[in-house]
Design a protein around this motif. Structure first.
Motif, PDB file in Angstrom:
ATOM      1  N   TYR A 281       0.670  -1.222   0.025  1.00 24.80           N
ATOM      2  CA  TYR A 281       0.048   0.056   0.139  1.00 24.80           C
ATOM      3  C   TYR A 281       0.867   1.362  -0.145  1.00 24.80           C
ATOM      4  CZ  TYR A 281      -2.543   3.817   2.109  1.00 24.80           C
ATOM      5  OH  TYR A 281      -3.122   5.205   2.228  1.00 24.80           O
ATOM      6  N   LEU A 282       2.010   1.176   0.853  1.00 21.97           N
ATOM      7  CA  LEU A 282       2.664   2.581   0.957  1.00 21.97           C
ATOM      8  C   LEU A 282       3.462   2.628  -0.335  1.00 21.97           C
ATOM      9  CD1 LEU A 282       4.309   2.176   4.518  1.00 21.97           C
ATOM     10  CD2 LEU A 282       2.470   3.760   3.751  1.00 21.97           C
ATOM     11  N   ARG A 283       4.010   1.547  -0.966  1.00 23.70           N
ATOM     12  CA  ARG A 283       4.657   1.576  -2.340  1.00 23.70           C
ATOM     13  C   ARG A 283       3.842   2.188  -3.503  1.00 23.70           C
ATOM     14  NH1 ARG A 283       8.007  -4.038  -1.896  1.00 23.70           N
ATOM     15  NH2 ARG A 283       9.659  -3.123  -0.737  1.00 23.70           N
ATOM     16  N   SER A 284       2.428   1.778  -3.264  1.00 19.06           N
ATOM     17  CA  SER A 284       1.673   2.189  -4.477  1.00 19.06           C
ATOM     18  C   SER A 284       1.283   3.634  -4.319  1.00 19.06           C
ATOM     19  CB  SER A 284       0.266   1.377  -4.393  1.00 19.06           C
ATOM     20  OG  SER A 284      -0.631   1.794  -3.398  1.00 19.06           O
ATOM     21  N   LYS A 285       1.182   4.212  -3.046  1.00 26.18           N
ATOM     22  CA  LYS A 285       0.819   5.484  -2.697  1.00 26.18           C
ATOM     23  C   LYS A 285       2.055   6.661  -3.002  1.00 26.18           C
ATOM     24  CE  LYS A 285      -1.393   8.299   0.747  1.00 26.18           C
ATOM     25  NZ  LYS A 285      -2.192   8.400   2.062  1.00 26.18           N
ATOM     26  N   TYR A 286       3.298   6.115  -2.557  1.00 27.06           N
ATOM     27  CA  TYR A 286       4.428   7.212  -2.599  1.00 27.06           C
ATOM     28  C   TYR A 286       5.315   6.595  -3.690  1.00 27.06           C
ATOM     29  CZ  TYR A 286       2.450   8.829   1.707  1.00 27.06           C
ATOM     30  OH  TYR A 286       1.483   9.556   2.497  1.00 27.06           O
ATOM     31  N   ASN A 287       6.286   7.542  -4.681  1.00 29.91           N
ATOM     32  CA  ASN A 287       7.104   7.405  -5.239  1.00 29.91           C
ATOM     33  C   ASN A 287       8.161   6.537  -4.651  1.00 29.91           C
ATOM     34  OD1 ASN A 287       5.548   8.544  -7.379  1.00 29.91           O
ATOM     35  ND2 ASN A 287       6.821  10.392  -7.201  1.00 29.91           N
ATOM     36  N   HIS A 288       8.570   7.034  -3.370  1.00 32.03           N
ATOM     37  CA  HIS A 288       9.701   6.467  -2.626  1.00 32.03           C
ATOM     38  C   HIS A 288       9.565   6.450  -1.105  1.00 32.03           C
ATOM     39  CE1 HIS A 288      12.562   7.225  -6.039  1.00 32.03           C
ATOM     40  NE2 HIS A 288      11.988   8.179  -6.271  1.00 32.03           N
ATOM     41  N   LEU A 289       9.983   5.529  -0.572  1.00 26.65           N
ATOM     42  CA  LEU A 289       9.699   5.217   0.997  1.00 26.65           C
ATOM     43  C   LEU A 289      11.094   5.819   1.741  1.00 26.65           C
ATOM     44  CD1 LEU A 289       7.831   2.252   1.134  1.00 26.65           C
ATOM     45  CD2 LEU A 289       6.889   4.377   1.195  1.00 26.65           C
ATOM     46  N   ILE A 290      11.056   6.558   2.811  1.00 25.59           N
ATOM     47  CA  ILE A 290      12.069   6.990   3.574  1.00 25.59           C
ATOM     48  C   ILE A 290      11.880   6.517   4.862  1.00 25.59           C
ATOM     49  CG2 ILE A 290      13.750   8.822   4.341  1.00 25.59           C
ATOM     50  CD1 ILE A 290      13.327   8.702   1.232  1.00 25.59           C
ATOM     51  N   PHE A 291      12.708   5.691   5.518  1.00 23.72           N
ATOM     52  CA  PHE A 291      12.604   5.252   6.835  1.00 23.72           C
ATOM     53  C   PHE A 291      13.498   5.777   8.033  1.00 23.72           C
ATOM     54  CE2 PHE A 291      10.676   2.202   4.298  1.00 23.72           C
ATOM     55  CZ  PHE A 291       9.677   1.204   5.111  1.00 23.72           C
ATOM     56  N   CYS A 292      13.287   5.702   9.049  1.00 25.67           N
ATOM     57  CA  CYS A 292      14.107   6.244  10.229  1.00 25.67           C
ATOM     58  C   CYS A 292      13.819   5.397  11.577  1.00 25.67           C
ATOM     59  CB  CYS A 292      14.000   7.926  10.404  1.00 25.67           C
ATOM     60  SG  CYS A 292      15.243   8.174  11.847  1.00 25.67           S
ATOM     61  N   ILE A 293      14.794   4.807  11.882  1.00 23.56           N
ATOM     62  CA  ILE A 293      14.586   3.891  12.963  1.00 23.56           C
ATOM     63  C   ILE A 293      15.258   4.544  14.234  1.00 23.56           C
ATOM     64  CG2 ILE A 293      14.863   1.859  14.194  1.00 23.56           C
ATOM     65  CD1 ILE A 293      14.905   0.758  11.172  1.00 23.56           C
ATOM     66  N   ALA A 294      14.637   5.404  14.915  1.00 23.23           N
ATOM     67  CA  ALA A 294      15.324   5.953  16.362  1.00 23.23           C
ATOM     68  C   ALA A 294      14.197   6.494  17.098  1.00 23.23           C
ATOM     69  CB  ALA A 294      16.151   7.642  15.773  1.00 23.23           C
ATOM     70  N   ARG A 295      14.492   6.616  18.333  1.00 22.98           N
ATOM     71  CA  ARG A 295      13.772   7.126  19.391  1.00 22.98           C
ATOM     72  C   ARG A 295      13.597   8.810  19.005  1.00 22.98           C
ATOM     73  NH1 ARG A 295      18.954   7.630  20.990  1.00 22.98           N
ATOM     74  NH2 ARG A 295      19.515   9.354  22.390  1.00 22.98           N
ATOM     75  N   LEU A 296      12.391   9.109  19.735  1.00 23.83           N
ATOM     76  CA  LEU A 296      11.912  10.488  19.618  1.00 23.83           C
ATOM     77  C   LEU A 296      12.783  11.478  20.694  1.00 23.83           C
ATOM     78  CD1 LEU A 296       8.267  10.693  18.448  1.00 23.83           C
ATOM     79  CD2 LEU A 296      10.240  11.567  17.177  1.00 23.83           C
ATOM     80  N   GLU A 297      14.079  11.941  20.423  1.00 25.86           N
ATOM     81  CA  GLU A 297      14.528  12.725  21.186  1.00 25.86           C
ATOM     82  C   GLU A 297      15.233  13.858  20.452  1.00 25.86           C
ATOM     83  OE1 GLU A 297      14.672  12.457  24.371  1.00 25.86           O
ATOM     84  OE2 GLU A 297      13.672  10.569  24.364  1.00 25.86           O
ATOM     85  N   PRO A 298      15.519  14.784  20.838  1.00 29.72           N
ATOM     86  CA  PRO A 298      16.261  16.155  20.138  1.00 29.72           C
ATOM     87  C   PRO A 298      17.210  15.757  19.270  1.00 29.72           C
ATOM     88  CG  PRO A 298      15.518  16.788  22.466  1.00 29.72           C
ATOM     89  CD  PRO A 298      15.321  15.350  22.291  1.00 29.72           C
ATOM     90  N   PRO A 299      18.360  15.109  19.733  1.00 33.80           N
ATOM     91  CA  PRO A 299      19.389  14.764  19.022  1.00 33.80           C
ATOM     92  C   PRO A 299      19.117  14.058  17.659  1.00 33.80           C
ATOM     93  CG  PRO A 299      19.950  13.927  21.222  1.00 33.80           C
ATOM     94  CD  PRO A 299      18.538  14.567  21.254  1.00 33.80           C
ATOM     95  N   LYS A 300      18.008  13.303  17.795  1.00 37.18           N
ATOM     96  CA  LYS A 300      17.742  12.649  16.268  1.00 37.18           C
ATOM     97  C   LYS A 300      17.115  13.398  15.349  1.00 37.18           C
ATOM     98  CE  LYS A 300      19.060   8.983  18.218  1.00 37.18           C
ATOM     99  NZ  LYS A 300      20.217   8.124  17.710  1.00 37.18           N
ATOM    100  N   ARG A 301      16.612  14.718  15.641  1.00 37.12           N
ATOM    101  CA  ARG A 301      16.058  15.822  14.707  1.00 37.12           C
ATOM    102  C   ARG A 301      15.156  15.457  14.120  1.00 37.12           C
ATOM    103  NH1 ARG A 301      19.169  20.280  13.576  1.00 37.12           N
ATOM    104  NH2 ARG A 301      17.311  20.718  13.014  1.00 37.12           N
ATOM    105  N   PHE A 302      13.875  14.910  14.842  1.00 38.85           N
ATOM    106  CA  PHE A 302      12.634  14.566  14.339  1.00 38.85           C
ATOM    107  C   PHE A 302      11.988  16.002  13.627  1.00 38.85           C
ATOM    108  CE2 PHE A 302       7.922  14.549  14.152  1.00 38.85           C
ATOM    109  CZ  PHE A 302       7.623  13.432  13.396  1.00 38.85           C
ATOM    110  N   ASP A 303      12.371  17.319  14.273  1.00 41.02           N
ATOM    111  CA  ASP A 303      12.101  18.334  13.663  1.00 41.02           C
ATOM    112  C   ASP A 303      12.533  18.542  12.131  1.00 41.02           C
ATOM    113  OD1 ASP A 303      14.701  18.588  14.541  1.00 41.02           O
ATOM    114  OD2 ASP A 303      14.355  20.806  14.657  1.00 41.02           O
ATOM    115  N   LEU A 304      13.757  18.139  11.849  1.00 42.49           N
ATOM    116  CA  LEU A 304      13.935  18.211  10.462  1.00 42.49           C
ATOM    117  C   LEU A 304      13.526  17.376   9.801  1.00 42.49           C
ATOM    118  CD1 LEU A 304      16.363  19.403   8.604  1.00 42.49           C
ATOM    119  CD2 LEU A 304      17.819  17.893   9.280  1.00 42.49           C
TER     120      LEU A 304
END
Length: 75
Positions: free
Chosen positions: A24-47
């Motif tokens: 489903y995700l592959r059909s909806k988007y041209n590319h998939l970008i994954f990030c495996i990390a905790r939601l903490e400021p050093p991981k830059r979820f804002d970016l």
């Protein structure tokens, strides 16, 4: 925004999901970008979120958060 392309050594073909979620995700988007990390400021979820907002034809998947956050609709 400057970005670098980093190839991952893991093939997405080995990942399987119930109900064909990855298909489903592959059909909806041209590319998939994954990030495996905790939601903490050093991981830059804002970016990650800012880049997602500017690239609506890409699907962004953040794995590792344990709380609900405000984010772009393609995350």
């Amino acid at each position: 925004i400057k970005a670098d392309l980093v190839y991952n050594a893991v093939s997405l073909n080995i990942i399987s999901y119930e109900n064909n979620f990855l298909d489903y995700l592959r059909s909806k988007y041209n590319h998939l970008i994954f990030c495996i990390a905790r939601l903490e400021p050093p991981k830059r979820f804002d970016l990650f979120n800012e880049i997602a907002k500017e690239n609506k034809n890409f699907g962004f998947i953040w794995i590792g958060n344990d709380k609900i956050v405000q984010c772009s609709d393609n995350i």
